[in-house]
Design a protein around this motif. Structure first.
Motif, short mmCIF file in Angstrom:
data_model
loop_
_atom_site.label_atom_id
_atom_site.label_comp_id
_atom_site.label_asym_id
_atom_site.label_seq_id
_atom_site.Cartn_x
_atom_site.Cartn_y
_atom_site.Cartn_z
N LEU A 20 -23.80 -32.36 -30.07
CA LEU A 20 -23.48 -32.33 -31.49
C LEU A 20 -22.36 -31.31 -31.69
N LEU A 127 -30.26 -24.81 -29.42
CA LEU A 127 -31.33 -24.85 -28.43
C LEU A 127 -31.43 -26.29 -27.94
N GLY A 130 -33.17 -25.15 -23.36
CA GLY A 130 -33.85 -23.85 -23.46
C GLY A 130 -33.45 -22.83 -22.41
N LYS A 156 -32.14 -29.16 -30.83
CA LYS A 156 -32.16 -30.60 -30.55
C LYS A 156 -33.57 -30.92 -30.06
P1 5GP Z 1 -29.79 -24.79 -23.52
O1 5GP Z 1 -29.69 -23.62 -22.60
O2 5GP Z 1 -30.89 -24.63 -24.56
O3 5GP Z 1 -29.87 -26.11 -22.79
O4 5GP Z 1 -28.41 -24.86 -24.30
C1 5GP Z 1 -28.09 -23.88 -25.20
C2 5GP Z 1 -26.63 -23.56 -25.19
O5 5GP Z 1 -25.81 -24.72 -24.92
C3 5GP Z 1 -26.21 -23.05 -26.54
O6 5GP Z 1 -25.95 -21.67 -26.42
C4 5GP Z 1 -24.97 -23.84 -26.91
O7 5GP Z 1 -23.84 -23.02 -26.76
C5 5GP Z 1 -24.89 -24.97 -25.94
N1 5GP Z 1 -25.26 -26.29 -26.51
C6 5GP Z 1 -26.34 -27.04 -26.16
N2 5GP Z 1 -26.34 -28.21 -26.80
C7 5GP Z 1 -25.27 -28.22 -27.61
C8 5GP Z 1 -24.74 -29.19 -28.53
O8 5GP Z 1 -25.25 -30.30 -28.75
N3 5GP Z 1 -23.62 -28.83 -29.19
C9 5GP Z 1 -23.01 -27.62 -29.00
N4 5GP Z 1 -21.90 -27.38 -29.70
N5 5GP Z 1 -23.46 -26.69 -28.11
C10 5GP Z 1 -24.58 -27.00 -27.43
#
Ligand code: 5GP
Length: 191
Positions: A20, A127, A130, A156
């Protein structure tokens, strides 16, 4: 948070790979007035909790965390991402797998800025799986500081990070996206 959900519906763009894009107000250009409302909402959701420090991760969490830190009236610390092979010195470090970039990197915080006596609120923009927040949780645990909880702007909900983290910590997400469709652009929130 209604204001945030409306803004996501108005300006958010669904990209391939379950990404997104909210670059026009959150991740690139930043709507600081909206950040202020986000900071106040975090303050409401963690009302009654003693918080002495906000911890986030570079880069896109920093802007939101700074504005939130002003509302909470506490310092803000950000974990730095580094690719240095030999991390030496007085730092806490752990590994994080990046959702958006698909690689593993180290994050560090200096020991002098995090430790016993700190009561820490984690803040991040997104998030997904995670991993970023889990890395921050690890750093807090390693430092001996107390983890109060985590505040996320957009979760998400169709990815596993939020449900996993909720089993372990007090997690507050201001908008939870339950589904999104890159062909129609439709975004559906959890109430
Ligand atoms: P996670 O470690 O929870 O998989 O991902 C978190 C990190 O990934 C966040 O700090 C963010 O910067 C990035 N991120 C994850 N999904 C998205 C998304 O759909 N859009 C954006 N703009 N950043 C995301």
């Amino acid at each position: 948070m209604q204001l945030l959900k409306e803004r996501i519906l108005k300006d958010g763009k669904v990209k391939e790979g379950n990404v997104l894009k909210v670059d026009s107000f959150l991740n690139h250009q930043m709507d600081v007035k909206l950040f202020r409302e986000i900071g106040k909402e975090f303050k409401r959701r963690f009302a009654g909790e003693e918080i002495t420090k906000i911890l986030t991760i570079e880069a896109s969490g920093i802007g939101i965390a700074c504005v939130a830190a002003e509302v909470f009236d506490v310092p803000v610390l950000f974990a730095k991402k580094t690719q240095t092979k030999n991390i030496a010195g007085d730092v806490y470090t752990t590994k994080v797998e990046s959702f958006t970039h698909g690689r593993v990197y180290d994050i560090i915080v200096a020991k002098e800025f995090l430790g016993k006596g700190d009561k820490v609120l984690l803040i991040d923009d997104f998030l997904a799986n995670g991993k970023a927040l889990e890395g921050l949780v690890q750093l807090v645990q390693d430092s001996g500081a107390e983890l109060v909880g985590a505040g996320v702007v957009i979760e998400k909900g169709f990815q596993p990070g939020g449900d996993e983290l909720r089993k372990k910590i007090h997690l507050e997400s201001l908008a939870i996206v339950d589904s999104m469709d890159e062909t129609t652009g439709e975004i559906v929130f959890r109430d």
